[in-house]
Design an enzyme around this catalytic site. Structure first.
Site, mmCIF file in Angstrom:
data_model
loop_
_atom_site.group_PDB
_atom_site.id
_atom_site.type_symbol
_atom_site.label_atom_id
_atom_site.label_comp_id
_atom_site.label_asym_id
_atom_site.label_seq_id
_atom_site.Cartn_x
_atom_site.Cartn_y
_atom_site.Cartn_z
ATOM 1 N N GLY A 236 -38.604 30.974 8.362
ATOM 2 C CA GLY A 236 -39.740 31.513 9.099
ATOM 3 C C GLY A 236 -41.014 31.362 8.301
ATOM 4 N NE ARG B 106 -45.560 28.920 12.715
ATOM 5 C CZ ARG B 106 -44.889 29.867 13.364
ATOM 6 N NH1 ARG B 106 -43.795 30.378 12.849
ATOM 7 N NH2 ARG B 106 -45.305 30.299 14.529
ATOM 8 C CG PHE C 180 -52.949 50.715 17.469
ATOM 9 C CD1 PHE C 180 -51.868 49.972 17.947
ATOM 10 C CD2 PHE C 180 -52.939 52.086 17.669
ATOM 11 C CE1 PHE C 180 -50.824 50.587 18.619
ATOM 12 C CE2 PHE C 180 -51.891 52.717 18.334
ATOM 13 C CZ PHE C 180 -50.834 51.957 18.814
ATOM 14 C CB CYS D 106 -46.311 45.894 12.837
ATOM 15 S SG CYS D 106 -45.673 44.535 11.842
ATOM 16 C CE LYS E 32 -56.812 44.471 9.546
ATOM 17 N NZ LYS E 32 -55.875 45.108 8.591
ATOM 18 N NE ARG F 157 -48.386 38.180 15.666
ATOM 19 C CZ ARG F 157 -47.541 38.069 14.635
ATOM 20 N NH1 ARG F 157 -46.236 37.980 14.856
ATOM 21 N NH2 ARG F 157 -47.986 38.074 13.393
ATOM 22 C CG ASN G 279 -41.650 36.839 16.940
ATOM 23 O OD1 ASN G 279 -42.055 37.925 16.519
ATOM 24 N ND2 ASN G 279 -42.009 36.352 18.110
ATOM 25 N N GLY H 193 -43.659 35.373 6.317
ATOM 26 C CA GLY H 193 -42.937 34.453 5.446
ATOM 27 C C GLY H 193 -43.836 33.601 4.581
ATOM 28 C CB THR I 45 -40.476 44.740 11.709
ATOM 29 O OG1 THR I 45 -41.534 44.546 10.773
ATOM 30 C CG2 THR I 45 -40.386 46.205 12.047
#
EC number: 1.1.1.22
Length: 465
Positions: free
Chosen positions: A10, A40, A273, A277, A340, A347, A92, A15, A133
């Site tokens: 990943g 990627r 927010f 996550c 942010k 996301r 993911n 990662g 996560t």
């Protein structure tokens, strides 16, 4: 156990930066990051460091230092798995969009695919590290797959959750508050925990390396994000009261933040927010609570999400009501699309939902973000499936110049707190806009007095009229 070769499956937001820092700090360890996404990997290998797939301040210099020395990016997944003594899983884990747990539970299909691939390829003992996560007790599922589908190879499963804040990820990795490592309490498990701890000990003080059982480690990640998100929703709930009563949310935040029991972090009111996550992890926590019949616990945490959704909705509603109850055919300029500043991650960005709401009102939106590419913005809207992609592209335009974005706009909505927005020539922007010229500052980054003196009608979350 002396680890010489690491593989990370990943090459995304976790990662890539994590392995880059490990490679920088541990030049004696070969670190290989693998991904099936050829584009990627090509971007990670690009000589032009501006083209790295992840934007984080300072990351380009670290990649430049370690890449080709002991940091490698590859699509040869099987080869990297075979050679590594320690394998990080950093794929993911989105929220399920189907079946049982839809909209709440984590979708572990990519984790399972990784586990089966590791089991198929591995010919000698390996340490598997959960970096994604994950819901509590995922480690047992991974171990079951490895033990039952492998080549009679011994595996140790560790939980090593990341606690990175996007925009400061490099700093967080170089000087973490803590490194959490969870594993089995067997001698083999403790040996594996120590092997990972020894890697971090190359630059992290030993007192900051916390060792727990695997379940505590997995749950700590969800809990940390839930607590942080809860603070954001709590201050946003108070911002609405401030607007009705004439109080100022910044003054309230400062007053309560000076209380040592509360602290000042995550008390800045905003349009809401975002990120990969917070929402995902809280929904996961809600699903876990419901699966154990803890409905009151589930309802408590779900309210954090509901408050966040409400904040986005009322921000877009305020734009509509302020612009004389119609934005149809009116140009609304968006400054910022990333969730942010100092990241190109979009996301769960508040900008997506606010844009979707305004497009439903037939507004014409022009977007500028210094780091987010055009196709990412359209992909975010397309994912919502509210309207056709053709309609999205007709109503929303992405423009690479902030002054052009604001030209002839009826209103500006600030959706990301990029520092450069403060430095713009706001007199020039005002002259180019329709009058009255409105600014809706969803991040509270601009100077209210200065803008009102220019002639703008200025709105900031949490401030009474």
């Amino acid at each position: 156990m002396n680890i010489k070769k690491i593989c990370c499956i990943g090459a995304g937001y976790v990662g890539g930066p994590t392995m880059a820092v490990i490679a920088k700090q541990c030049p004696h360890i070969q670190v290989t990051v693998v991904d099936i996404n050829e584009n990627r990997i090509a971007a990670w290998n690009d000589e032009n460091l501006d083209n790295l797939p992840v934007f984080e301040p300072g990351l380009d210099e670290i990649v430049k230092e370690a890449r080709g020395r002991n940091l490698f990016f590859s699509t040869e997944v099987d080869k990297a798995i075979d050679e590594a003594e320690m394998i990080f899983i950093s794929v993911n884990t989105p929220t399920k969009t189907y079946g049982k747990g839809k909209g709440m539970a984590a979708d572990l299909k990519y984790i399972e695919l990784c586990a089966r691939q590791i089991a198929r390829v591995s010919k000698q003992s390996k340490i598997i590290v959960e970096k994604s996560t994950l819901p509590v007790r995922t480690a047992s599922a991974i171990k079951s797959i490895l033990d039952n589908t492998g080549n009679d190879v011994a595996f140790q499963i560790l939980s090593n959750p990341e606690f990175l804040a996007e925009g400061t990820a490099v700093e967080d990795l170089l000087s973490p508050d803590r490194v959490l490592i969870g594993g089995d309490t067997t001698p083999e498990g403790e040996e594996a925990i120590q092997a990972l701890a020894d890697i971090y000990a190359n630059w992290v003080p030993k007192e900051r390396i916390l060792k727990t059982n695997v379940w505590s480690s997995e749950l700590s990640k969800l809990t940390a994000n839930a607590f942080l998100a809860q603070r954001v929703s709590s201050i946003n709930a108070m911002s609405e009261i401030c607007e009705k009563t004439g109080a100022d949310i910044n003054e309230v935040s400062k007053a309560i933040g000076m209380d040592s029991r509360i602290g000042s972090k995550f008390l800045k009111a905003s349009v809401g927010f975002g990120g990969s996550c917070f929402q995902k992890d809280i929904l996961n926590l809600v699903y876990i609570a419901k699966s154990y019949g803890l409905n009151e616990v589930a309802d408590y945490w779900e309210q954090v999400i509901l408050m966040n959704d409400h904040q986005k909705q009322r921000f877009s509603d305020n734009i509509v009501s302020t612009l004389y109850n119609t934005v149809s055919g009116k140009k609304i300029a968006f400054l910022g699309w990333a969730f942010k500043k100092d990241t190109n991650d979009t996301r769960e960005s508040a900008a997506i939902k606010v844009a979707d709401n305004l497009l439903n009102e037939q507004a014409e939106i022009a977007v500028f973000d210094p780091k987010v590419v055009e196709e990412r913005i359209y992909a975010d809207l397309e994912y919502l499936a509210t309207r056709s992609n053709e309609d999205n592209r007709k109503l929303l335009k992405v423009i690479k110049n902030p002054y052009e974005v604001c030209k002839n706009a009826h209103a500006i909505a600030v959706l990301t707190e990029w520092d450069e927005f403060k430095t713009y020539d706001w007199n020039k922007i005002y002259e180019s806009m329709q009058k009255p010229a409105f600014i809706f500052d969803g991040r509270g980054v601009l100077n209210k007095t200065e803008l009102e003196n220019i002639g703008f009608v200025y709105y900031k979350i949490g401030t009474g009229k």
